[in-house]
Design an enzyme around this catalytic site. Sequence first.
Site, mmCIF file in Angstrom:
data_model
loop_
_atom_site.group_PDB
_atom_site.id
_atom_site.type_symbol
_atom_site.label_atom_id
_atom_site.label_comp_id
_atom_site.label_asym_id
_atom_site.label_seq_id
_atom_site.Cartn_x
_atom_site.Cartn_y
_atom_site.Cartn_z
ATOM 1 N N MET A 129 49.918 81.249 73.508
ATOM 2 C CA MET A 129 49.426 82.606 73.340
ATOM 3 C C MET A 129 50.377 83.378 72.429
ATOM 4 S SD MET A 129 47.018 82.280 75.724
ATOM 5 C CE MET A 129 46.476 83.864 76.364
ATOM 6 N N GLY B 154 47.027 88.133 73.090
ATOM 7 C CA GLY B 154 46.435 88.525 74.355
ATOM 8 C C GLY B 154 45.110 87.877 74.649
ATOM 9 N N CYS B 155 44.817 86.743 74.022
ATOM 10 C CA CYS B 155 43.530 86.088 74.244
ATOM 11 C C CYS B 155 43.378 85.734 75.707
ATOM 12 C CB CYS B 155 43.434 84.833 73.391
ATOM 13 S SG CYS B 155 41.959 83.865 73.688
ATOM 14 N N GLY B 156 42.332 86.245 76.342
ATOM 15 C CA GLY B 156 42.149 85.995 77.764
ATOM 16 C C GLY B 156 41.354 84.751 78.068
#
Length: 280
Positions: free
Chosen positions: A43, A108-110
């Site tokens: 991430m 911040g890719c969820g």
Amino acid sequence: MSDPVRSVSRTIWRRDGASAGLRAVPEETALAITYNGGTYAVMMGTPAELRDFAVGFSLSEGVVKSVDEILSFEAVEFDDGIELRMWLATDTAENISARRRQIAGPTGCGLCGIDSIAEAVKPAAIVGSGRAFAPEQIMAAMASLAPLQKINIETRAVHAAAFWTPAHGIVCLREDVGRHNALDKLAGALAQGRVDANEGMVLLTSRVSVEMVQKTAAIGATLMVSVSAPTALAIRLAEAANITLVAIARADGFEIFTHPHRVMSDAQAQGIDHAHIDVA
């Protein structure tokens, strides 16, 4: 370890001319999550409170059910990023071998690396009954958020996630360029501190998407408050998870989207006409 804030040169343009100057900006770096020597996900994030991030990510992903399953942690810095190395018990490590992401995600890719629709919109954990909060407490909690956002005060470029209780105010606050990362950091800090999530509320400075509800449910908090708006899917998920979702929190008030009984009395809730409101 890398400084989370950098001072960079810039040219400032105004109508009366240009000038040179410096500006504080947040650092952004690749953060590789590894378990027992194997990479699970990469991430982009802020290099601060990295143990909290690693623990919180592991819990929200369901890699571990308890912080006690993480036997050791080490952050190793390289020229192009930081590796967050965790060692798990053998049986736990075997369970994750089939679901490694091994993928680089944006800031911040969820959901990066999710390979099915079902996994992306999986039901959130159903939280407990929790406690009720007065509207004035929600207002006070949100008002106390901004002065404690140290990195954002310097840079005006990062998100925050915090946990507030009536007895202690904000007991924990974490910041990151990624909103999901900030919430994972908060989750990790609360888990390591053995904080009872039923006793307070999660505060967010970002919009409320489905992943933010999933992560809040994993924490076990029954009420979440954000300065921004929720998505329709986030509202449906919060309703199903028994989470009270409060959003668009401003200095003059806020909006309650699900389970209003934790904020207002049944009599107050029944007196509001929802006949023309569609959240389907």
